[in-house]
Design a protein around this motif. Structure first.
Motif, PDB file in Angstrom:
ATOM      1  N   PHE A  79     -24.064   5.605 -44.474  1.00 19.56           N
ATOM      2  CA  PHE A  79     -24.100   6.375 -45.720  1.00 19.56           C
ATOM      3  C   PHE A  79     -24.722   7.745 -45.494  1.00 19.56           C
ATOM      4  CE2 PHE A  79     -24.484   1.872 -46.988  1.00 19.56           C
ATOM      5  CZ  PHE A  79     -23.332   1.761 -47.753  1.00 19.56           C
ATOM      6  N   ASN A  80     -24.293   8.705 -46.335  1.00 18.19           N
ATOM      7  CA  ASN A  80     -24.952  10.014 -46.337  1.00 18.19           C
ATOM      8  C   ASN A  80     -26.260   9.977 -47.111  1.00 18.19           C
ATOM      9  OD1 ASN A  80     -21.679  11.025 -46.742  1.00 18.19           O
ATOM     10  ND2 ASN A  80     -22.842  11.706 -44.971  1.00 18.19           N
ATOM     11  N   TYR A  81     -26.329   9.103 -48.129  1.00 23.73           N
ATOM     12  CA  TYR A  81     -27.528   8.964 -48.956  1.00 23.73           C
ATOM     13  C   TYR A  81     -27.694   7.503 -49.367  1.00 23.73           C
ATOM     14  CZ  TYR A  81     -27.130  14.042 -49.494  1.00 23.73           C
ATOM     15  OH  TYR A  81     -27.033  15.388 -49.246  1.00 23.73           O
ATOM     16  N   ILE A  82     -28.954   7.090 -49.484  1.00 27.24           N
ATOM     17  CA  ILE A  82     -29.286   5.815 -50.113  1.00 27.24           C
ATOM     18  C   ILE A  82     -29.975   6.137 -51.429  1.00 27.24           C
ATOM     19  CG2 ILE A  82     -30.534   3.637 -49.926  1.00 27.24           C
ATOM     20  CD1 ILE A  82     -28.319   3.929 -47.873  1.00 27.24           C
ATOM     21  N   VAL A  83     -29.418   5.643 -52.536  1.00 30.13           N
ATOM     22  CA  VAL A  83     -29.934   5.940 -53.869  1.00 30.13           C
ATOM     23  C   VAL A  83     -30.591   4.699 -54.455  1.00 30.13           C
ATOM     24  CG1 VAL A  83     -29.349   6.661 -56.209  1.00 30.13           C
ATOM     25  CG2 VAL A  83     -28.161   7.691 -54.261  1.00 30.13           C
ATOM     26  N   VAL A  84     -31.862   4.833 -54.808  1.00 32.37           N
ATOM     27  CA  VAL A  84     -32.618   3.744 -55.428  1.00 32.37           C
ATOM     28  C   VAL A  84     -32.706   4.017 -56.921  1.00 32.37           C
ATOM     29  CG1 VAL A  84     -34.843   2.565 -55.548  1.00 32.37           C
ATOM     30  CG2 VAL A  84     -33.956   3.345 -53.336  1.00 32.37           C
ATOM     31  N   VAL A  85     -32.147   3.115 -57.725  1.00 27.19           N
ATOM     32  CA  VAL A  85     -32.173   3.275 -59.177  1.00 27.19           C
ATOM     33  C   VAL A  85     -33.221   2.322 -59.748  1.00 27.19           C
ATOM     34  CG1 VAL A  85     -30.856   3.248 -61.319  1.00 27.19           C
ATOM     35  CG2 VAL A  85     -29.714   3.831 -59.158  1.00 27.19           C
ATOM     36  N   GLY A  86     -34.274   2.883 -60.345  1.00 29.96           N
ATOM     37  CA  GLY A  86     -35.339   2.077 -60.921  1.00 29.96           C
ATOM     38  C   GLY A  86     -35.024   1.656 -62.339  1.00 29.96           C
ATOM     39  N   GLY A  87     -35.973   0.950 -62.928  1.00 32.08           N
ATOM     40  CA  GLY A  87     -35.763   0.456 -64.282  1.00 32.08           C
ATOM     41  C   GLY A  87     -37.027   0.450 -65.096  1.00 32.08           C
ATOM     42  N   LEU A  88     -37.262  -0.640 -65.798  1.00 36.49           N
ATOM     43  CA  LEU A  88     -38.418  -0.745 -66.681  1.00 36.49           C
ATOM     44  C   LEU A  88     -39.715  -0.660 -65.878  1.00 36.49           C
ATOM     45  CD1 LEU A  88     -37.263  -3.596 -69.109  1.00 36.49           C
ATOM     46  CD2 LEU A  88     -37.016  -1.116 -69.357  1.00 36.49           C
ATOM     47  N   GLU A  97     -35.795   1.852 -42.369  1.00 35.52           N
ATOM     48  CA  GLU A  97     -34.833   2.087 -41.293  1.00 35.52           C
ATOM     49  C   GLU A  97     -33.985   3.321 -41.599  1.00 35.52           C
ATOM     50  OE1 GLU A  97     -31.048  -0.174 -39.107  1.00 35.52           O
ATOM     51  OE2 GLU A  97     -32.339  -1.280 -40.509  1.00 35.52           O
ATOM     52  N   ALA A  98     -33.594   3.463 -42.862  1.00 32.92           N
ATOM     53  CA  ALA A  98     -32.819   4.633 -43.273  1.00 32.92           C
ATOM     54  C   ALA A  98     -33.625   5.911 -43.061  1.00 32.92           C
ATOM     55  CB  ALA A  98     -32.405   4.501 -44.737  1.00 32.92           C
ATOM     56  N   ALA A  99     -34.887   5.884 -43.483  1.00 31.26           N
ATOM     57  CA  ALA A  99     -35.745   7.058 -43.331  1.00 31.26           C
ATOM     58  C   ALA A  99     -35.919   7.417 -41.861  1.00 31.26           C
ATOM     59  CB  ALA A  99     -37.094   6.805 -43.983  1.00 31.26           C
ATOM     60  N   ALA A 100     -36.119   6.402 -41.024  1.00 35.25           N
ATOM     61  CA  ALA A 100     -36.305   6.648 -39.590  1.00 35.25           C
ATOM     62  C   ALA A 100     -35.043   7.235 -38.959  1.00 35.25           C
ATOM     63  CB  ALA A 100     -36.686   5.343 -38.892  1.00 35.25           C
ATOM     64  N   ALA A 101     -33.881   6.873 -39.510  1.00 35.95           N
ATOM     65  CA  ALA A 101     -32.614   7.375 -38.983  1.00 35.95           C
ATOM     66  C   ALA A 101     -32.233   8.727 -39.575  1.00 35.95           C
ATOM     67  CB  ALA A 101     -31.502   6.355 -39.259  1.00 35.95           C
ATOM     68  N   GLY A 102     -33.068   9.248 -40.483  1.00 35.17           N
ATOM     69  CA  GLY A 102     -32.799  10.548 -41.074  1.00 35.17           C
ATOM     70  C   GLY A 102     -31.817  10.516 -42.231  1.00 35.17           C
ATOM     71  N   VAL A 103     -31.569   9.330 -42.802  1.00 38.11           N
ATOM     72  CA  VAL A 103     -30.698   9.233 -43.975  1.00 38.11           C
ATOM     73  C   VAL A 103     -31.522   9.608 -45.203  1.00 38.11           C
ATOM     74  CG1 VAL A 103     -29.243   7.743 -45.394  1.00 38.11           C
ATOM     75  CG2 VAL A 103     -29.364   7.387 -42.911  1.00 38.11           C
ATOM     76  N   PRO A 104     -31.144  10.631 -45.955  1.00 37.32           N
ATOM     77  CA  PRO A 104     -31.921  11.029 -47.128  1.00 37.32           C
ATOM     78  C   PRO A 104     -32.000   9.913 -48.167  1.00 37.32           C
ATOM     79  CG  PRO A 104     -30.360  12.743 -46.523  1.00 37.32           C
ATOM     80  CD  PRO A 104     -29.998  11.538 -45.724  1.00 37.32           C
ATOM     81  N   SER A 117     -43.204   1.876 -51.347  1.00 34.45           N
ATOM     82  CA  SER A 117     -42.728   1.539 -50.008  1.00 34.45           C
ATOM     83  C   SER A 117     -43.244   2.521 -48.962  1.00 34.45           C
ATOM     84  CB  SER A 117     -41.190   1.525 -49.991  1.00 34.45           C
ATOM     85  OG  SER A 117     -40.682   0.554 -50.889  1.00 34.45           O
ATOM     86  N   GLY A 118     -44.082   3.490 -49.393  1.00 36.36           N
ATOM     87  CA  GLY A 118     -44.657   4.461 -48.463  1.00 36.36           C
ATOM     88  C   GLY A 118     -43.674   5.508 -47.999  1.00 36.36           C
ATOM     89  N   LEU A 119     -42.621   5.760 -48.786  1.00 41.31           N
ATOM     90  CA  LEU A 119     -41.548   6.642 -48.338  1.00 41.31           C
ATOM     91  C   LEU A 119     -41.526   7.991 -49.048  1.00 41.31           C
ATOM     92  CD1 LEU A 119     -38.839   3.862 -48.064  1.00 41.31           C
ATOM     93  CD2 LEU A 119     -39.883   5.123 -46.173  1.00 41.31           C
ATOM     94  N   ASP A 172     -36.781  17.789 -52.037  1.00 36.33           N
ATOM     95  CA  ASP A 172     -37.813  18.134 -51.061  1.00 36.33           C
ATOM     96  C   ASP A 172     -37.390  17.571 -49.708  1.00 36.33           C
ATOM     97  OD1 ASP A 172     -40.042  18.795 -49.624  1.00 36.33           O
ATOM     98  OD2 ASP A 172     -41.474  17.663 -50.840  1.00 36.33           O
ATOM     99  N   ARG A 173     -36.767  18.424 -48.920  1.00 33.85           N
ATOM    100  CA  ARG A 173     -36.242  18.031 -47.610  1.00 33.85           C
ATOM    101  C   ARG A 173     -35.274  16.844 -47.737  1.00 33.85           C
ATOM    102  NH1 ARG A 173     -42.035  17.274 -45.388  1.00 33.85           N
ATOM    103  NH2 ARG A 173     -42.344  17.044 -47.651  1.00 33.85           N
ATOM    104  N   ASP A 174     -35.605  15.692 -47.147  1.00 31.30           N
ATOM    105  CA  ASP A 174     -34.698  14.550 -47.199  1.00 31.30           C
ATOM    106  C   ASP A 174     -35.114  13.512 -48.237  1.00 31.30           C
ATOM    107  OD1 ASP A 174     -36.962  13.802 -45.858  1.00 31.30           O
ATOM    108  OD2 ASP A 174     -35.937  12.841 -44.176  1.00 31.30           O
ATOM    109  N   ARG A 175     -35.811  13.964 -49.271  1.00 31.93           N
ATOM    110  CA  ARG A 175     -36.129  13.110 -50.413  1.00 31.93           C
ATOM    111  C   ARG A 175     -35.695  13.833 -51.690  1.00 31.93           C
ATOM    112  NH1 ARG A 175     -36.902  10.619 -46.483  1.00 31.93           N
ATOM    113  NH2 ARG A 175     -38.643   9.245 -45.941  1.00 31.93           N
ATOM    114  N   LEU A 176     -34.956  13.129 -52.518  1.00 33.36           N
ATOM    115  CA  LEU A 176     -34.470  13.704 -53.773  1.00 33.36           C
ATOM    116  C   LEU A 176     -34.840  12.738 -54.891  1.00 33.36           C
ATOM    117  CD1 LEU A 176     -32.114  13.965 -51.369  1.00 33.36           C
ATOM    118  CD2 LEU A 176     -31.074  15.443 -53.088  1.00 33.36           C
TER     119      LEU A 176
END
Length: 345
Positions: free
Chosen positions: A93-102, A119-126, A140-142, A176-180
């Motif tokens: 993937f070009n991006y991994i998107v985490v959708v939160g909730g309540l 693993e995604a962060a270590a591989a440079g996947v935003p 998750s410390g990310l 902000d760099r590889d975090r959106l």
């Protein structure tokens, strides 16, 4: 009984030419009781940008919902989404998107999800945090060392859970760099459009938003809609300053500090306020606090002393003095009048 959202099937695909090669690939991780609106807005921008017209074929963009268990994932509105694929290799993937909730249920991810994201962060996947997804990424410390955006509505919860961190709440999203990260709701559509613009093209991004009956793509700096204000302006700099004021009602900050946060000088901010609102930022900030105090006096059962604290006044006497200057009566008198009117009604 829950409903299920379907995912585009391979039957919808047509042979892909070199010109139609996928340019943007997104993997979604949905929190338990995720916000359906934020997810749907993001996906629809991708869907509409991926093909001609409204044919929904995942050609230029593709997307999939990931899971460690493949169990249906319930949203906060009781509509469930069925995952499409297991976690696997995030590098596809070009991006991994985490959708939160309540807020109350967005505690933390399972070890499988955390390992996948790391693993995604270590591989440079935003990584992208939508709605309260920023909470989950932080846990998750990310997001350590990154700026993050949350809704103004979640601002106090974020500060309470992450002591010492102050998220951005006066913009619709932050890159902000590889975090959106974004505030959720319609802002997720604008963040998705930002990614489509970057990888597919501006025309495709604008087409998606126009079909969704959304105005042209907003930049990250667009102020979030917040607590309703009597102060109306189309000036984005003044809008942003007003929203910063709203986020600091209980602990008022100086106009100098507001200007520094915005990368402007105090004199610039004062000039913009004069031109747009014919008042100073100092007076506008005081009026915002007094308007909220009046609302709480009329609509809540809080004591005047507590309202004074909530609205950034030294004590009830300080509030009463400022209140009388603005409204011609004290908070106590207004509360009695409001109570009498309610009895008559």
């Amino acid at each position: 009984m829950t409903q299920a959202l379907s995912h585009p099937t391979n039957a919808l695909r047509k042979p892909v030419s070199k010109q139609e090669k996928t340019r943007l690939s997104v993997g979604f991780i949905l929190a338990k009781r995720f916000t359906l609106c934020a997810f749907a807005n993001f996906v629809d921008v991708l869907r509409l940008a991926a093909d001609e017209g409204d044919r929904s074929r995942p050609i230029l963009c593709n997307w999939t919902v990931l899971s460690d268990t493949m169990d249906p994932i319930p949203s906060s509105s009781a509509v469930s989404v069925h995952p499409k694929e297991r976690l696997g290799d995030p590098r596809r993937f070009n991006y991994i998107v985490v959708v939160g909730g309540l807020i109350d249920e967005s505690t933390e991810f399972s070890p499988a999800y955390q390992n996948f994201l790391k693993e995604a962060a270590a591989a440079g996947v935003p990584l992208v945090g939508v709605c309260t997804g920023a909470f989950l990424l932080h846990r998750s410390g990310l997001l350590d060392g990154y700026k993050s955006c949350v809704s103004w509505f979640s601002h106090s919860d974020f500060k309470e859970q992450f002591d010492g961190l102050d998220p951005v709440t006066d913009q619709i999203f932050v890159v902000d760099r590889d975090r959106l990260t974004c505030a959720g709701g319609v802002s997720s559509a604008h963040l998705a459009a930002y990614l489509v613009d970057k990888h597919v093209g501006r025309a495709h991004a604008n087409k998606s938003l126009h079909i969704m009956i959304i105005d042209d793509a907003h930049q990250a700096e667009k102020p979030q809609p917040g607590i309703p204000l009597d102060l109306k302006t189309q000036n984005p700099i003044v809008q942003r300053a007003l929203h910063i004021m709203q986020q600091n009602i209980d602990t008022p900050i100086s106009i100098q500090e507001i200007a520094q946060r915005m990368g402007k000088s105090k004199r610039q901010i004062e000039r913009y306020f004069r031109l747009s609102l014919e008042t100073s930022p100092q007076v506008a900030f005081l009026n915002i606090r007094l308007d909220l105090a009046r609302h709480l006096i009329e609509k809540s059962q809080k004591s005047v002393a507590q309202i004074a604290v909530d609205c950034g006044f030294c004590d009830s006497s300080h509030l009463s003095r400022m209140f009388r200057r603005r409204y011609g009566c004290t908070p106590q008198v207004l509360r009695r009048v409001s109570a009498s009117e309610e009895k008559v009604a």
